[in-house]
Design an enzyme around this catalytic site. Sequence first.
Site, PDB file in Angstrom:
ATOM      1  N   ASP A 122      26.809  10.569 -56.170  1.00 21.66           N
ATOM      2  CA  ASP A 122      26.540   9.826 -57.396  1.00 21.66           C
ATOM      3  C   ASP A 122      26.251  10.733 -58.582  1.00 21.66           C
ATOM      4  O   ASP A 122      25.828  11.890 -58.417  1.00 21.66           O
ATOM      5  CB  ASP A 122      25.318   8.923 -57.206  1.00 21.66           C
ATOM      6  CG  ASP A 122      25.604   7.705 -56.348  1.00 21.66           C
ATOM      7  OD1 ASP A 122      26.692   7.638 -55.752  1.00 21.66           O
ATOM      8  OD2 ASP A 122      24.720   6.826 -56.272  1.00 21.66           O
ATOM      9  N   ASP A 123      26.456  10.162 -59.771  1.00 24.15           N
ATOM     10  CA  ASP A 123      25.952  10.668 -61.058  1.00 24.15           C
ATOM     11  C   ASP A 123      26.745  11.812 -61.663  1.00 24.15           C
ATOM     12  O   ASP A 123      26.396  12.280 -62.751  1.00 24.15           O
ATOM     13  CB  ASP A 123      24.484  11.100 -60.955  1.00 24.15           C
ATOM     14  CG  ASP A 123      23.556   9.944 -60.615  1.00 24.15           C
ATOM     15  OD1 ASP A 123      24.035   8.794 -60.548  1.00 24.15           O
ATOM     16  OD2 ASP A 123      22.357  10.194 -60.399  1.00 24.15           O
ATOM     17  N   HIS A 154      30.161   4.059 -61.519  1.00 26.54           N
ATOM     18  CA  HIS A 154      28.695   4.074 -61.418  1.00 26.54           C
ATOM     19  C   HIS A 154      28.061   3.820 -62.786  1.00 26.54           C
ATOM     20  O   HIS A 154      26.982   4.330 -63.073  1.00 26.54           O
ATOM     21  CB  HIS A 154      28.245   5.427 -60.844  1.00 26.54           C
ATOM     22  CG  HIS A 154      26.839   5.460 -60.329  1.00 26.54           C
ATOM     23  ND1 HIS A 154      26.278   4.445 -59.599  1.00 26.54           N
ATOM     24  CD2 HIS A 154      25.863   6.414 -60.448  1.00 26.54           C
ATOM     25  CE1 HIS A 154      25.038   4.766 -59.273  1.00 26.54           C
ATOM     26  NE2 HIS A 154      24.756   5.946 -59.795  1.00 26.54           N
ATOM     27  N   HIS A 183      24.324   4.964 -66.835  1.00 30.64           N
ATOM     28  CA  HIS A 183      23.314   4.960 -65.773  1.00 30.64           C
ATOM     29  C   HIS A 183      22.058   4.134 -66.093  1.00 30.64           C
ATOM     30  O   HIS A 183      20.928   4.593 -65.867  1.00 30.64           O
ATOM     31  CB  HIS A 183      22.909   6.390 -65.413  1.00 30.64           C
ATOM     32  CG  HIS A 183      22.354   6.525 -64.023  1.00 30.64           C
ATOM     33  ND1 HIS A 183      21.013   6.378 -63.724  1.00 30.64           N
ATOM     34  CD2 HIS A 183      22.954   6.805 -62.846  1.00 30.64           C
ATOM     35  CE1 HIS A 183      20.803   6.562 -62.436  1.00 30.64           C
ATOM     36  NE2 HIS A 183      21.982   6.817 -61.873  1.00 30.64           N
ATOM     37  N   HIS A 237      24.049  13.299 -54.175  1.00 29.19           N
ATOM     38  CA  HIS A 237      24.286  13.390 -55.612  1.00 29.19           C
ATOM     39  C   HIS A 237      24.964  14.726 -55.939  1.00 29.19           C
ATOM     40  O   HIS A 237      24.563  15.754 -55.400  1.00 29.19           O
ATOM     41  CB  HIS A 237      22.971  13.287 -56.388  1.00 29.19           C
ATOM     42  CG  HIS A 237      22.339  11.927 -56.321  1.00 29.19           C
ATOM     43  ND1 HIS A 237      21.666  11.487 -55.203  1.00 29.19           N
ATOM     44  CD2 HIS A 237      22.302  10.916 -57.225  1.00 29.19           C
ATOM     45  CE1 HIS A 237      21.227  10.249 -55.425  1.00 29.19           C
ATOM     46  NE2 HIS A 237      21.606   9.886 -56.636  1.00 29.19           N
TER      47      HIS A 237
END
Length: 248
Positions: free
Chosen positions: A56-57, A107, A111, A204
Amino acid sequence: MQKWRISIIVAACVMATLWNHAEAQPPTKGRHYYEARGEIVWEVPTDEKIIALTFDDGPDPADTPAILDLLRQYEAKATFFVIGKRVEKHPELVKRELREGHEIANHTYSHPYFKQKIAGEKIRDEILKAERSILEATGHKPSLFRPPGGYYGDNLVDASKKSGYLVVMWSWHQDTEDWNRPGVAKIVNKVLKNARNGDIILFHDYVEGKSQTIEALKQILPQLKERGYRFVTVSELLHYRKSTTVKN
């Protein structure tokens, strides 16, 4: 005596009102509700020795290339849940992810945490804005969406459906919390002690500070491969999911 009787009657009416109000409240919709309807995926029970690694991210100019190098070394495919505004800064990394056989998923653009009951339009705006960034960078439209922080509810599911996405979370026993940098050993132990068929593991490829994920992967990947696990994208993993009927 009359006042006493009146008090009893009033109390009884209040209790009845509270009871009826409680009965009228809809039941809390937890994981089982959405999982049974096939609207959110946490993991995929299967007899196959397959696991989906997710990141993620990102993308991140330092951590993402190092992770991609490790994945290539161990012939592992993964799913990258990217942030739209980071895609705009590092489009070449997302192109590399696709080129090397990995999956790109949505995603959000910036955020945000959808903690409270917010308008579906706001959720859709974040999803579609990220989608545009990914499309511009790669020409590819994702089909999977992961909400930041794992917050979910009817509004989020509906907004995802309307935007053409399936919501994907992660196996609760495979939340490495690597974003919090708990120590390489803790990340490694979390994954290896809990690994089972059909897991969706949360990592991540962007964290605040120095990442511990890369060092952890250097231990996790060879050990899981030695156990006979194959690393597939989430979309590939979903092929092993038992079909369910989603009610509208």
